[in-house]
Design an enzyme around this catalytic site. Structure first.
Site, short mmCIF file in Angstrom:
data_model
loop_
_atom_site.label_atom_id
_atom_site.label_comp_id
_atom_site.label_asym_id
_atom_site.label_seq_id
_atom_site.Cartn_x
_atom_site.Cartn_y
_atom_site.Cartn_z
N LYS A 112 52.62 35.96 36.89
CA LYS A 112 52.14 37.18 37.24
C LYS A 112 53.03 38.50 36.90
O LYS A 112 52.75 39.66 37.01
CB LYS A 112 51.80 37.25 39.02
C1 LIG Z 1 48.45 33.05 40.75
C2 LIG Z 1 48.68 31.57 40.11
C3 LIG Z 1 47.87 30.89 39.46
C4 LIG Z 1 46.29 30.95 39.59
O1 LIG Z 1 46.14 32.21 38.48
P1 LIG Z 1 44.63 33.01 38.80
O2 LIG Z 1 44.69 34.09 37.92
O3 LIG Z 1 44.56 33.33 40.29
O4 LIG Z 1 43.64 31.79 38.51
C5 LIG Z 1 48.29 29.67 39.06
N1 LIG Z 1 49.41 29.36 39.02
C6 LIG Z 1 50.61 30.19 39.45
C7 LIG Z 1 51.88 29.76 39.71
C8 LIG Z 1 50.02 31.39 40.06
O5 LIG Z 1 51.10 32.06 40.49
#
Ligand SMILES: *Cc1c(COP(=O)(O)O)cnc(C)c1O
Length: 466
Positions: A112
């Protein structure tokens, strides 16, 4: 570039307005009016470019009219200068066919950061142009909260209020939020579940007078700018593995469908993507939707992969819109039906549009554990549970073995040490850049999970609009 809403009645907006708005005023999500097109020649020209230069080339068409190339380069340099690896998102080879794309070298150890570090820069730039102020309010079950706080800590024109369910996020995740002691950061532990925290945030946005007074904004992945930033690493990885001369497949641990939708965008722009594997844990609404057309909400089951414990994937609406023929009025009806009954069938056009590129797999706890062990035995890689769901799905993909398969590694193993230790016997340690996390002072408020308590807390501390 202009952006249109998936529900067809909000006005088209430019990039700057779309970034600050987040959700469209008709309840829909913004998408570019048309996809920019990269020729094989354009893609070949990305070979050997740094991550920042790749980012500038890939994102320039999306920000046209709001940011010049030099400005975009400045913001990308600032955002990606905070990553601990010079390649920003390096590739690691596991065997002759499988690769990991490591997306966790940012400040808070999950993918993120790639999007939110840039979003923080974009907010700052656009708010100072307008001399405006923003109040970010969010609820987090872990990774989004820390990444958002890190991205905006200390910024003058932004306050951030982040709610987390008390006692239900990991110690690492909580400390990554609560040890940021900047004056514009407010952490709130809510007596309740993540869903309760989420409902409180929604209620604040639904209070139109409150939302207007404090210029509330969200940072969840409905924000187009986040998806745009994620398109870059698909190009960066594919070019390194031979695109445009050969096609690459990607496997993506999926929750809200943001990360994998960015791969779909890359393919629409001309990147040769052989397949996109949507990997889910046992919370498998997306697997059911893509394999059977059944998008019906079940009960959320808590797993070792909390960031994928989701039963409604907000960005899936973007795929339904684009793959289903871009009929906003019809989609608005369909989504209204879903919101009322918590279930819907995909139309034939939506299923056909999706099946050209997407496939899906549901991976349970055993599959996750086996993938963690395989990565360690085959290549000495200690991977996190989310990445392991992606890797397990990647290894089941039905494709010619000559096609490289890249699994997106979405978190650092040290974010989930207990699950990793259970599977591999190895307890991963935190990288040195966050090494003193457990020695730092924490600060957060504890509030009852009521609307009145939370809004009173925010109203006392947030900056009202002039
Ligand atoms: C947010 C997240 C996901 C999922 O990603 P999306 O874009 O919501 O599909 C997968 N793995 C981790 C570690 C995350 O923080």
């Amino acid at each position: 570039m202009h952006y249109v809403s998936t529900r067809g009645s909000a006005p088209a907006l430019g990039f700057e307005d779309v970034t600050l708005a987040g959700l469209a005023s008709d309840g829909g999500l913004y998408l570019p009016e048309s996809w920019p097109c990269f020729s094989a020649e354009d893609i070949r020209a990305l070979a050997g470019l740094s991550y920042v230069e790749t980012a500038v080339r890939v994102m320039a068409p999306f920000v046209a009219g709001s940011l010049g190339e030099e400005e975009l380069r400045e913001l990308c340099t600032a955002a990606y200068g905070r990553f601990s690896h010079d390649a920003v998102t390096p590739l690691v080879q596991l065997d002759h066919r499988h690769w990991l794309l490591e997306l966790f070298h940012g400040p808070t150890l999950a993918f993120k950061d790639v999007a939110l570090q840039l979003l923080g820069q974009l907010f700052e730039r656009f708010l100072s142009r307008r001399d405006d102020h923003l109040t970010i309010v969010g609820a987090t079950s872990g990774d989004t909260g820390s990444a958002a706080i890190d991205a905006v800590a200390g910024r003058e024109k932004i306050d951030i209020f982040m709610l987390h369910p008390e006692g239900r996020v990991s110690d690492v995740q909580r400390r990554q939020m609560t040890t940021v002691l900047a004056p514009n950061v407010y952490n709130i532990a809510i007596d309740g579940s993540f869903d309760d925290a989420q409902a409180l945030v929604k209620a604040m946005f639904n209070d139109a007078a409150f939302a207007r007074r404090f210029n509330l904004s969200a940072v969840n992945s409905i924000n187009w700018a986040r998806l745009m930033a994620q398109v870059v690493y698909y190009f960066y990885a594919a070019v390194r593995l031979g695109a445009p001369e050969r096609a690459i497949a990607f496997s993506v641990p999926t929750g809200n469908f943001g990360d994998v939708f960015a791969g779909y965008v890359a393919a629409q722009m001309g990147l040769p993507v052989a397949r996109l594997m949507v990997a889910t844990n046992v919370n498998d609404i997306l697997h059911r939707a893509l394999s059977e057309g059944d998008y019906s909400q079940g009960q959320v089951v808590a797993t070792a992969t909390p960031s994928m414990d989701i039963q409604v994937s907000s960005n899936f609406e973007r795929l339904l819109f684009d793959a289903g023929g871009r009929d906003g009025k019809a989609l608005a009806e369909q989504m209204k039906g879903f919101e009322a009954s918590k279930a819907m069938r995909l139309t034939n056009a939506q299923r056909e549009g999706a099946s050209a590129l997407f496939t899906s797999a549901r991976v349970d706890a055993d599959g996750m554990t086996m993938a963690m062990r395989w990565a360690y035995d085959a290549a000495g890689q200690v991977i996190d549970p989310h990445s392991a769901i992606g890797l397990a799905a990647a290894r089941s993909i039905d494709l010619d073995p000559s096609v490289p398969v890249v699994t997106l590694a979405t978190a650092h193993a040290a974010k989930f040490p207990t699950a990793v230790e259970r599977a591999t016997g190895i307890r991963p340690s935190l990288p040195s850049r966050v090494g003193d996390l457990f020695a730092r002072e924490e600060a957060y408020a504890k509030l009852p999970g009521t609307f009145d308590a939370v809004t009173a807390y925010v109203a006392e501390r947030a900056t009202p609009r002039a």
